[in-house]
Scaffold this active site. Structure first.
Site, short mmCIF file in Angstrom:
data_model
loop_
_atom_site.label_atom_id
_atom_site.label_comp_id
_atom_site.label_asym_id
_atom_site.label_seq_id
_atom_site.Cartn_x
_atom_site.Cartn_y
_atom_site.Cartn_z
N TYR A 139 3.37 4.64 13.75
CA TYR A 139 2.41 4.63 12.64
C TYR A 139 1.40 5.76 12.78
O TYR A 139 1.03 6.41 11.80
CB TYR A 139 1.68 3.28 12.58
N GLU A 153 0.85 -1.17 0.00
CA GLU A 153 0.00 0.00 0.00
C GLU A 153 0.90 1.24 0.00
O GLU A 153 1.80 1.35 0.82
CB GLU A 153 -0.89 -0.01 1.25
#
Length: 588
Positions: A201, A82
């Protein structure tokens, strides 16, 4: 080496480093980190490609960026990548690599135009009850406690999150939310994985929180990652004269280590069962990919389960030998020492006629044969005992794929739990049995499942013992710095080297470590692109806050009259305007 942002540095061409014509470069592993590092040595460091050698244990380049057609089994993809528009180092690299599809265009041009014309987003993120819409409806379903958990982790220091598990810092309420379902299935996080990595993240992708429920934050290549990314880069490197030595396993590296200086002095390898090696001097630059998320992957087939290979692992064993020589070279068993917590399994299903694609179309609400976005990312089966997810990228996913076939990627986070239709754990299932479980959750009538799995598809399961190894709880020093202090001629690259500017499990991280290593060892006078600074942008933070609250306004404490006066004072300020813009307070 230094970091920079902006066009001034981005478009500058560095001068040729002093002494580069006398240097040679040696790379361990032919994954994206090594290939990008070699490309930066050539493009920005003006090193002749003929002075660069890349050693690879396998018979082809690319590492974890794979995609291949096995003669007997069919198409195989172990995983997908991704991507987003703020992979600064990745796009810095691929702006210079010619497209293999389009004339007078780079790989970046090709990717940019594709995603402009066909933007990615999902029309159904999750299912329940054999293919019914789970109606997540773009909501995160975070209550007050869950929102506080996110804020607490976001504001914590890195040190506070070291060696902690996700389920130690997040509440049960958070772990039952849509947010966690979106997050864990998109990134392959387990509850026992690193709270520190979760924090990194959050910071790295805070600007994409709003695009998490429908994947509108993501961008994908036209074909599988091997054909779209690896092959153009590989061909360019070959054209520059770079030497690739496949079927070659680097077994050890010697170092001369003193209190203030470290130099790699010899490289040992086995190539086609013959031992070899080379002496390394100060002008021999060594770039080592350490660890491997796809090491010891095992493929089954339609009639054979994939095996869990817990035997010798050359990439990890090499790091163990290196790490034993100096404490600054990292601690590999922090990541590779508990396979039960780092394994999961994926499967590549290729449909053979139009029967299964009809069920796919019902869920994704798009024609899978259109050549455009299909599922727009993974579809998670929320009530799956395996916690199964599956995705159909743009088709064909392989250039040699027949027009009447669809390639589907399936993976599960709970590979050791019995399935809902196939009463076996995924790790014990053949390709046909995995297909049956998937068809059950697609909504295929139970009586049709065995025949459809047998005659309507071929499936290749793949077990990967170390695929989430980099998510294991860790602390400072567990991963070595890209260029350790005192290093004279060597660097560590890839997902298990340490650069504090980014988060792992991305193509960007591999390219960034290759770039940082090349720039430092060769003294290239250009800034490495800074990580996108969304975590310091109040606009991005307010937008993320609004999304995490599912659009609910912020309720200020105190009597109504006091709240009204406070909001009135804010109205005439930039803060008030932004609070209204992001729907955090009402525009009265």
């Amino acid at each position: 080496m230094y970091y920079s942002s902006g066009n001034y540095e981005a478009f500058a061409r560095p001068r040729k480093p002093e002494g580069v014509d006398d240097k040679k470069a040696w790379f361990v592993g032919a994954g994206l980190a090594s290939m990008s590092g070699a490309a930066f040595l050539i493009r920005d460091g003006r090193m002749a490609g003929g002075r660069i050698t890349i050693f690879e244990e396998l018979k082809l380049p690319g590492g974890a960026l794979d995609g291949i057609k096995e003669p007997e089994k069919g198409f195989v993809i172990r995983g997908g990548r991704e991507m987003e528009n703020h992979f600064e180092c990745l796009w810095d690299l691929f702006r210079s690599i010619p497209s293999m599809e389009l004339e007078d265009a780079s790989v970046l041009d090709e990717f940019y135009w594709l995603n402009k014309d066909d933007p990615n987003f999902s029309l159904q993120r999750a299912t329940v009850r054999q293919g019914e819409d789970a109606h997540t409806d773009g909501l995160f379903t975070l209550g007050d406690r869950g929102q506080k958990d996110v804020v607490k982790v976001f504001l914590a220091t890195r040190a506070e999150m070291e060696n902690k598990r996700i389920d130690e810092v997040f509440s049960k309420e958070f772990l039952e939310s849509n947010f966690w379902m979106y997050w864990r299935t998109m990134f392959a996080f387990e509850e026992w994985h690193s709270a520190l990595e979760m924090k990194l993240y959050l910071h790295r992708f805070i600007h994409h929180i709003g695009g998490l429920p429908d994947f509108s934050a993501l961008k994908f290549t036209k074909y599988n990652q091997y054909e779209s990314l690896v092959l153009p880069l590989y061909r360019w490197l070959l054209d520059q004269g770079v030497t690739f030595k496949f079927d070659t396993t680097v077994t050890d590296i010697d170092f001369d280590i003193t209190a203030d200086r470290k130099q790699a002095t010899r490289l040992h390898w086995i190539s086609e069962d013959v031992q070899g090696g080379i002496e390394l001097g100060p002008d021999d630059l060594l770039f080592m990919t350490i660890g491997s998320l796809t090491e010891n992957s095992d493929e089954g087939d339609q009639h054979t389960p994939a095996k869990l290979n817990e035997g010798p692992a050359p990439a990890w064993d090499l790091w163990r030998r290196i790490a034993a020589k100096d404490q600054s070279f990292g601690r590999p068993d922090v990541f590779a020492g508990d396979i039960a917590k780092t394994k999961w399994e994926s499967a590549t299903v290729t449909t053979l006629d139009e029967r299964i694609p009809r069920y796919i179309q019902k869920i994704c609400k798009r024609d899978p044969f259109s050549g455009k976005v299909v599922t727009g990312g993974i579809v998670t089966v929320r009530d799956s005992a395996w916690l199964m997810s599956w995705t159909v990228n743009r088709q064909p996913h392989f250039k040699q794929q027949p027009q009447d076939q669809i390639v589907v990627w399936v993976y599960s986070l709970f590979v050791d739990k019995p399935g809902d239709y196939v009463q076996k754990p995924m790790q014990e299932c053949t390709g046909a049995e995995i297909t049956q479980e998937w068809l059950y959750h697609l909504g295929v009538p139970v009586e049709d499942i065995p025949e459809l799995a047998a005659s309507g598809a071929k499936c290749v399961p793949c077990m990967m013992p170390y695929v989430t190894a980099f998510f294991m709880p860790r602390q400072a020093g567990d991963r070595p710095d890209v260029v350790p202090e005192g290093s004279a001629n060597f660097a560590f690259i890839g997902q298990f080297s340490e650069t504090t500017r980014d988060c792992i499990f991305t193509t960007e991280y591999s390219v960034r470590t290759g770039m940082e290593a090349a720039y430092q060892l060769l003294g290239i006078e250009r800034g490495v692109p800074e990580v996108f600074n969304s975590t310091y942008d109040v606009r991005k933070l307010l937008a993320a806050t609004s999304k995490l609250r599912d659009g609910e306004e912020v309720r200020l404490p105190g009597p109504a009259l006091v709240r009204k006066k406070l909001l009135a004072k804010l109205d005439s300020t930039e803060i008030g305007e932004m609070l209204k813009e992001y729907d955090l307070v009402a525009d009265e």
